[in-house]
Design a protein around this motif. Structure first.
Motif, PDB file in Angstrom:
ATOM      1  N   GLY A 131       0.984 -10.901 141.772  1.00 31.58           N
ATOM      2  CA  GLY A 131      -0.096 -10.770 142.748  1.00 31.58           C
ATOM      3  C   GLY A 131       0.270  -9.926 143.954  1.00 31.58           C
ATOM      4  O   GLY A 131      -0.518  -9.799 144.888  1.00 31.58           O
ATOM      5  N   THR A 132       1.469  -9.339 143.935  1.00 32.85           N
ATOM      6  CA  THR A 132       1.893  -8.472 145.038  1.00 32.85           C
ATOM      7  C   THR A 132       2.193  -7.077 144.482  1.00 32.85           C
ATOM      8  O   THR A 132       2.351  -6.902 143.272  1.00 32.85           O
ATOM      9  N   PRO A 133       2.316  -6.076 145.356  1.00 31.85           N
ATOM     10  CA  PRO A 133       2.669  -4.731 144.878  1.00 31.85           C
ATOM     11  C   PRO A 133       4.078  -4.671 144.264  1.00 31.85           C
ATOM     12  O   PRO A 133       4.433  -3.673 143.633  1.00 31.85           O
ATOM     13  N   ARG A 134       4.857  -5.741 144.447  1.00 32.62           N
ATOM     14  CA  ARG A 134       6.237  -5.751 143.936  1.00 32.62           C
ATOM     15  C   ARG A 134       6.360  -6.462 142.583  1.00 32.62           C
ATOM     16  O   ARG A 134       7.459  -6.818 142.158  1.00 32.62           O
ATOM     17  N   GLU A 135       5.248  -6.684 141.908  1.00 34.67           N
ATOM     18  CA  GLU A 135       5.285  -7.320 140.586  1.00 34.67           C
ATOM     19  C   GLU A 135       6.297  -6.631 139.684  1.00 34.67           C
ATOM     20  O   GLU A 135       6.287  -5.403 139.563  1.00 34.67           O
ATOM     21  N   ARG A 136       7.160  -7.414 139.069  1.00 35.28           N
ATOM     22  CA  ARG A 136       8.147  -6.834 138.164  1.00 35.28           C
ATOM     23  C   ARG A 136       8.468  -7.837 137.063  1.00 35.28           C
ATOM     24  O   ARG A 136       8.434  -9.048 137.278  1.00 35.28           O
ATOM     25  N   GLU A 146      -0.066 -21.352 122.615  1.00 35.46           N
ATOM     26  CA  GLU A 146       0.760 -22.406 123.236  1.00 35.46           C
ATOM     27  C   GLU A 146       2.246 -22.120 123.051  1.00 35.46           C
ATOM     28  O   GLU A 146       3.057 -22.396 123.934  1.00 35.46           O
ATOM     29  N   TYR A 147       2.590 -21.570 121.900  1.00 34.02           N
ATOM     30  CA  TYR A 147       3.986 -21.247 121.613  1.00 34.02           C
ATOM     31  C   TYR A 147       4.505 -20.169 122.559  1.00 34.02           C
ATOM     32  O   TYR A 147       5.594 -20.295 123.135  1.00 34.02           O
ATOM     33  N   VAL A 148       3.722 -19.107 122.747  1.00 30.47           N
ATOM     34  CA  VAL A 148       4.115 -18.049 123.684  1.00 30.47           C
ATOM     35  C   VAL A 148       4.251 -18.627 125.092  1.00 30.47           C
ATOM     36  O   VAL A 148       5.199 -18.320 125.829  1.00 30.47           O
ATOM     37  N   HIS A 149       3.320 -19.506 125.465  1.00 25.85           N
ATOM     38  CA  HIS A 149       3.362 -20.172 126.770  1.00 25.85           C
ATOM     39  C   HIS A 149       4.657 -20.982 126.910  1.00 25.85           C
ATOM     40  O   HIS A 149       5.282 -20.996 127.985  1.00 25.85           O
ATOM     41  N   LEU A 150       5.065 -21.630 125.820  1.00 27.29           N
ATOM     42  CA  LEU A 150       6.294 -22.434 125.826  1.00 27.29           C
ATOM     43  C   LEU A 150       7.525 -21.542 126.033  1.00 27.29           C
ATOM     44  O   LEU A 150       8.426 -21.888 126.815  1.00 27.29           O
ATOM     45  N   ASP A 157      -1.713 -12.646 134.554  1.00 25.24           N
ATOM     46  CA  ASP A 157      -2.941 -12.732 133.749  1.00 25.24           C
ATOM     47  C   ASP A 157      -3.047 -11.572 132.768  1.00 25.24           C
ATOM     48  O   ASP A 157      -2.756 -10.422 133.110  1.00 25.24           O
ATOM     49  N   LYS A 158      -3.456 -11.894 131.563  1.00 23.99           N
ATOM     50  CA  LYS A 158      -3.710 -10.900 130.503  1.00 23.99           C
ATOM     51  C   LYS A 158      -2.455 -10.127 130.108  1.00 23.99           C
ATOM     52  O   LYS A 158      -2.535  -9.008 129.609  1.00 23.99           O
ATOM     53  N   SER A 159      -1.293 -10.728 130.328  1.00 23.42           N
ATOM     54  CA  SER A 159      -0.047 -10.091 129.909  1.00 23.42           C
ATOM     55  C   SER A 159       0.949 -11.172 129.535  1.00 23.42           C
ATOM     56  O   SER A 159       1.090 -12.166 130.248  1.00 23.42           O
ATOM     57  N   THR A 160       1.636 -10.994 128.400  1.00 18.12           N
ATOM     58  CA  THR A 160       2.677 -11.954 128.037  1.00 18.12           C
ATOM     59  C   THR A 160       3.955 -11.624 128.809  1.00 18.12           C
ATOM     60  O   THR A 160       4.070 -10.566 129.427  1.00 18.12           O
ATOM     61  N   GLY A 161       4.902 -12.542 128.763  1.00 16.00           N
ATOM     62  CA  GLY A 161       6.176 -12.320 129.419  1.00 16.00           C
ATOM     63  C   GLY A 161       6.294 -13.087 130.720  1.00 16.00           C
ATOM     64  O   GLY A 161       5.412 -13.868 131.089  1.00 16.00           O
ATOM     65  N   VAL A 162       7.406 -12.860 131.411  1.00 16.71           N
ATOM     66  CA  VAL A 162       7.700 -13.568 132.660  1.00 16.71           C
ATOM     67  C   VAL A 162       7.895 -12.540 133.761  1.00 16.71           C
ATOM     68  O   VAL A 162       8.602 -11.542 133.584  1.00 16.71           O
ATOM     69  N   TRP A 163       7.260 -12.823 134.903  1.00 11.02           N
ATOM     70  CA  TRP A 163       7.165 -11.855 136.000  1.00 11.02           C
ATOM     71  C   TRP A 163       7.602 -12.476 137.327  1.00 11.02           C
ATOM     72  O   TRP A 163       7.531 -13.690 137.500  1.00 11.02           O
TER      73      TRP A 163
END
Length: 223
Positions: A143-148, A109-113, A133-139
């Motif tokens: 869901g597209t080929p341009r995920e960054r 929950e803390y990481v989510h916060l 999904d299955k990765s921490t951080g902000v993107w």
């Protein structure tokens, strides 16, 4: 509930890690002994450095020592979770050293916060960000080929006290990410607020917005 924000400005990674560790250990001791303590959230920037977490793979660092020296960067093995990441000028690093029990938060929950705080700051600049999904951080563009990735997160937690935290790319020199497989990914890009908005962003402004969002989110959890 007292939450203190501290700005270390530009500080070497090793020095910041040492001071963080002292504060982290002191908070754990105070918590276990029933003594008073402060929850601290530190903001800073670092000179060029790569950090490799406990589960990190050496081959995600693509340069040797001589090449690292040539780009004025160092590599440090550290005690957070996660793989390899980069810190440097123009990147806002945030180190919360807090007692999660006070906020009734588990580690997930803390990481989510933390992610939510950054997502909200991005939204305040008109940049739509989210989670992968299955990765921490902000993107961005999930869901597209341009995920960054715009923000990396890696934390250490003991006795529900935290250290390490997040690295949010504001005016970061993104070339430095080309020398690693960031967080172990070889098929995803990285970005910054400057890259997305096409202009430099005042670091002081982003610090204030991130501070406000973290405050709001933790206030909502405090019991």
């Amino acid at each position: 509930m007292k939450l203190t924000f501290i700005d270390w400005k530009l500080r070497s990674y090793s020095e910041a890690w040492e001071q963080q560790t002292e504060m982290f250990n002191a908070l754990i001791r105070a918590k276990l002994n029933g003594e008073t303590y402060k929850n601290n959230i530190i903001f800073c920037e670092h000179p060029h450095v790569y950090t490799l977490g406990k589960s990190g793979k050496e081959n995600n660092m693509l340069l040797n020592e001589e090449q690292l020296n040539a780009i004025h960067a160092t590599l440090i093995h550290i005690d957070r979770g996660g793989d390899i990441t980069y810190h440097g000028p123009g990147q806002l690093v945030c180190y919360p050293i807090i007692n999660l029990d006070e906020y009734k938060l588990g580690l997930k929950e803390y990481v989510h916060l933390l992610e939510e705080a950054v997502i909200r700051v991005c939204a305040s600049y008109g940049v739509t960000a989210g989670r992968l999904d299955k990765s921490t951080g902000v993107w961005l563009d999930v869901g597209t080929p341009r995920e960054r990735k715009i923000c990396a997160i890696g934390v250490r937690c003991s006795h529900y006290v935290t250290m390490h935290g997040l690295a949010f790319n504001i005016n970061t020199d993104l070339r430095y990410f080309s020398y690693i497989h960031p967080c172990g990914f070889i098929d995803k890009g990285v970005t910054s607020l400057q890259q997305e908005l096409g202009k430099e962003i005042a670091m002081s402004e982003v610090k204030l917005r991130l501070q406000q969002e973290i405050n709001r989110l933790l206030d909502g959890k405090a019991g």
